[in-house]
Structure formats: C-alpha cells, structure tokens
Design a protein around this motif. Structure first.
Motif, PDB file in Angstrom:
ATOM      1  N   LYS A   1       8.657  21.734 -11.764  1.00 10.01           N
ATOM      2  CA  LYS A   1       7.951  22.754 -10.990  1.00 10.01           C
ATOM      3  C   LYS A   1       8.744  23.166  -9.754  1.00 10.01           C
ATOM      4  CE  LYS A   1       3.715  23.828  -8.566  1.00 10.01           C
ATOM      5  NZ  LYS A   1       2.447  23.370  -8.044  1.00 10.01           N
ATOM      6  N   HIS A   2       9.313  22.191  -9.065  1.00  3.57           N
ATOM      7  CA  HIS A   2      10.028  22.465  -7.824  1.00  3.57           C
ATOM      8  C   HIS A   2      11.533  22.639  -8.043  1.00  3.57           C
ATOM      9  CE1 HIS A   2       6.495  21.845  -5.335  1.00  3.57           C
ATOM     10  NE2 HIS A   2       6.203  20.807  -6.104  1.00  3.57           N
ATOM     11  N   GLN A   3      11.962  22.548  -9.292  1.00  6.74           N
ATOM     12  CA  GLN A   3      13.365  22.713  -9.684  1.00  6.74           C
ATOM     13  C   GLN A   3      14.288  21.789  -8.882  1.00  6.74           C
ATOM     14  OE1 GLN A   3      13.959  26.966  -9.344  1.00  6.74           O
ATOM     15  NE2 GLN A   3      13.219  27.285 -11.424  1.00  6.74           N
ATOM     16  N   VAL A   4      13.925  20.521  -8.843  1.00  5.61           N
ATOM     17  CA  VAL A   4      14.734  19.496  -8.188  1.00  5.61           C
ATOM     18  C   VAL A   4      14.871  18.321  -9.161  1.00  5.61           C
ATOM     19  CG1 VAL A   4      14.042  20.140  -5.845  1.00  5.61           C
ATOM     20  CG2 VAL A   4      12.723  18.432  -7.083  1.00  5.61           C
ATOM     21  N   THR A   5      15.699  17.366  -8.795  1.00  6.80           N
ATOM     22  CA  THR A   5      15.865  16.192  -9.646  1.00  6.80           C
ATOM     23  C   THR A   5      14.689  15.235  -9.456  1.00  6.80           C
ATOM     24  OG1 THR A   5      17.067  14.933  -7.965  1.00  6.80           O
ATOM     25  CG2 THR A   5      18.382  16.349  -9.418  1.00  6.80           C
ATOM     26  N   LYS A   6      14.530  14.340 -10.393  1.00  5.36           N
ATOM     27  CA  LYS A   6      13.487  13.323 -10.269  1.00  5.36           C
ATOM     28  C   LYS A   6      13.766  12.428  -9.062  1.00  5.36           C
ATOM     29  CE  LYS A   6      13.993  12.659 -14.741  1.00  5.36           C
ATOM     30  NZ  LYS A   6      13.970  12.084 -16.083  1.00  5.36           N
ATOM     31  N   SER A   7      15.033  12.180  -8.785  1.00  2.61           N
ATOM     32  CA  SER A   7      15.395  11.395  -7.602  1.00  2.61           C
ATOM     33  C   SER A   7      14.947  12.091  -6.329  1.00  2.61           C
ATOM     34  CB  SER A   7      16.905  11.160  -7.556  1.00  2.61           C
ATOM     35  OG  SER A   7      17.309  10.359  -8.639  1.00  2.61           O
ATOM     36  N   ASP A   8      15.090  13.413  -6.277  1.00  7.73           N
ATOM     37  CA  ASP A   8      14.649  14.169  -5.102  1.00  7.73           C
ATOM     38  C   ASP A   8      13.141  14.062  -4.921  1.00  7.73           C
ATOM     39  OD1 ASP A   8      17.164  15.028  -4.309  1.00  7.73           O
ATOM     40  OD2 ASP A   8      17.047  16.896  -5.462  1.00  7.73           O
ATOM     41  N   VAL A   9      12.393  14.122  -6.014  1.00 10.82           N
ATOM     42  CA  VAL A   9      10.935  13.992  -5.925  1.00 10.82           C
ATOM     43  C   VAL A   9      10.575  12.631  -5.342  1.00 10.82           C
ATOM     44  CG1 VAL A   9       8.788  13.857  -7.259  1.00 10.82           C
ATOM     45  CG2 VAL A   9      10.497  15.580  -7.843  1.00 10.82           C
ATOM     46  N   ILE A  10      11.239  11.593  -5.804  1.00 13.56           N
ATOM     47  CA  ILE A  10      10.958  10.240  -5.315  1.00 13.56           C
ATOM     48  C   ILE A  10      11.326  10.120  -3.844  1.00 13.56           C
ATOM     49  CG2 ILE A  10      11.642   7.808  -5.532  1.00 13.56           C
ATOM     50  CD1 ILE A  10      11.942   8.440  -8.604  1.00 13.56           C
ATOM     51  N   ARG A  11      12.521  10.616  -3.461  1.00 13.18           N
ATOM     52  CA  ARG A  11      12.929  10.551  -2.057  1.00 13.18           C
ATOM     53  C   ARG A  11      11.961  11.319  -1.169  1.00 13.18           C
ATOM     54  NH1 ARG A  11      18.278  10.396  -4.245  1.00 13.18           N
ATOM     55  NH2 ARG A  11      18.433  12.649  -4.324  1.00 13.18           N
ATOM     56  N   ASN A  12      11.525  12.500  -1.615  1.00 13.70           N
ATOM     57  CA  ASN A  12      10.572  13.293  -0.840  1.00 13.70           C
ATOM     58  C   ASN A  12       9.243  12.557  -0.691  1.00 13.70           C
ATOM     59  OD1 ASN A  12      12.399  15.359  -0.473  1.00 13.70           O
ATOM     60  ND2 ASN A  12      11.663  16.538  -2.216  1.00 13.70           N
ATOM     61  N   GLY A  13       8.810  11.902  -1.761  1.00 17.21           N
ATOM     62  CA  GLY A  13       7.568  11.127  -1.700  1.00 17.21           C
ATOM     63  C   GLY A  13       7.658   9.988  -0.698  1.00 17.21           C
ATOM     64  N   ILE A  14       8.794   9.335  -0.643  1.00 20.03           N
ATOM     65  CA  ILE A  14       8.999   8.261   0.334  1.00 20.03           C
ATOM     66  C   ILE A  14       8.952   8.841   1.742  1.00 20.03           C
ATOM     67  CG2 ILE A  14      10.699   6.613   1.231  1.00 20.03           C
ATOM     68  CD1 ILE A  14      11.549   6.193  -1.752  1.00 20.03           C
ATOM     69  N   ASP A  15       9.609   9.990   1.953  1.00 20.92           N
ATOM     70  CA  ASP A  15       9.597  10.634   3.271  1.00 20.92           C
ATOM     71  C   ASP A  15       8.184  10.997   3.706  1.00 20.92           C
ATOM     72  OD1 ASP A  15      12.334  10.437   3.578  1.00 20.92           O
ATOM     73  OD2 ASP A  15      12.731  12.489   2.894  1.00 20.92           O
ATOM     74  N   VAL A  16       7.375  11.532   2.792  1.00 18.87           N
ATOM     75  CA  VAL A  16       5.998  11.915   3.120  1.00 18.87           C
ATOM     76  C   VAL A  16       5.197  10.695   3.545  1.00 18.87           C
ATOM     77  CG1 VAL A  16       3.828  12.728   2.111  1.00 18.87           C
ATOM     78  CG2 VAL A  16       5.935  13.984   1.687  1.00 18.87           C
ATOM     79  N   GLN A  17       5.285   9.618   2.786  1.00 18.41           N
ATOM     80  CA  GLN A  17       4.533   8.417   3.135  1.00 18.41           C
ATOM     81  C   GLN A  17       5.039   7.791   4.421  1.00 18.41           C
ATOM     82  OE1 GLN A  17       4.218   5.698  -0.180  1.00 18.41           O
ATOM     83  NE2 GLN A  17       2.362   6.760  -0.848  1.00 18.41           N
ATOM     84  N   TYR A  18       6.340   7.836   4.650  1.00 19.67           N
ATOM     85  CA  TYR A  18       6.915   7.276   5.877  1.00 19.67           C
ATOM     86  C   TYR A  18       6.398   8.055   7.091  1.00 19.67           C
ATOM     87  CZ  TYR A  18      10.342   5.487   9.189  1.00 19.67           C
ATOM     88  OH  TYR A  18      10.940   4.908  10.270  1.00 19.67           O
ATOM     89  N   LYS A  19       6.375   9.374   7.005  1.00 19.30           N
ATOM     90  CA  LYS A  19       5.883  10.207   8.110  1.00 19.30           C
ATOM     91  C   LYS A  19       4.405   9.956   8.374  1.00 19.30           C
ATOM     92  CE  LYS A  19       9.314  13.803   7.479  1.00 19.30           C
ATOM     93  NZ  LYS A  19       9.589  15.160   6.998  1.00 19.30           N
ATOM     94  N   GLN A  20       3.619   9.684   7.335  1.00 18.49           N
ATOM     95  CA  GLN A  20       2.202   9.386   7.511  1.00 18.49           C
ATOM     96  C   GLN A  20       2.012   8.074   8.275  1.00 18.49           C
ATOM     97  OE1 GLN A  20       0.485   9.414   3.589  1.00 18.49           O
ATOM     98  NE2 GLN A  20       0.279  11.634   3.538  1.00 18.49           N
ATOM     99  N   GLU A  21       2.895   7.132   8.071  1.00 13.03           N
ATOM    100  CA  GLU A  21       2.814   5.833   8.745  1.00 13.03           C
ATOM    101  C   GLU A  21       3.188   5.930  10.209  1.00 13.03           C
ATOM    102  OE1 GLU A  21       1.823   2.700   7.694  1.00 13.03           O
ATOM    103  OE2 GLU A  21       1.035   3.769   5.971  1.00 13.03           O
ATOM    104  N   LYS A  22       4.049   6.862  10.538  1.00 11.91           N
ATOM    105  CA  LYS A  22       4.524   7.007  11.930  1.00 11.91           C
ATOM    106  C   LYS A  22       3.539   7.724  12.741  1.00 11.91           C
ATOM    107  CE  LYS A  22       8.382   4.897  11.835  1.00 11.91           C
ATOM    108  NZ  LYS A  22       8.838   3.965  12.785  1.00 11.91           N
TER     109      LYS A  22
END
Length: 57
Positions: A36-57
């Motif tokens: 859907k976002h025309q990115v790699t699966k690795s990018d989706v995972i990295r973005n997901g980690i970033d989102v959760q990390y920002k929520q914790e901060k």
C-alpha cells in the motif's frame, strides 16, 4: 570484498539483522502495508518501531 560500484553510501548503514517469527495473519498485514505504501517490509517494521518509540517518549 569492497564496496560495489553504484552502492549508495549512507550515514546510517543498516548492517544489523534481526530474525523474527510471524504467524500468517501478521505476514499478510505486513505485506499489505508494504504494498500500500510502496515501501519494503523492513521499512514498515522500522516505521512501526519509530511510532511505538515516540509514543513511549
């Protein structure tokens, strides 16, 4: 073996690997988001980690 011609140099190389086991439903979600976002699966995972990390901060 040196750097191949045409290799993009970066300030943040992705030189660490991480193996994870996923069920079929999670794989389907991952593939859907990557397509859907025309990115790699690795990018989706990295973005997901970033989102959760920002929520914790």
């Amino acid at each position: 073996m040196g750097i191949q011609k045409g290799t993009k140099l970066t300030d943040n190389p992705k030189n660490k690997t991480f193996k994870v086991r996923l069920d079929e439903t999670t794989v389907e979600k991952l593939e859907y988001l990557a397509k859907k976002h025309q990115v790699t699966k690795s990018d989706v995972i990295r973005n997901g980690i970033d989102v959760q990390y920002k929520q914790e901060k």
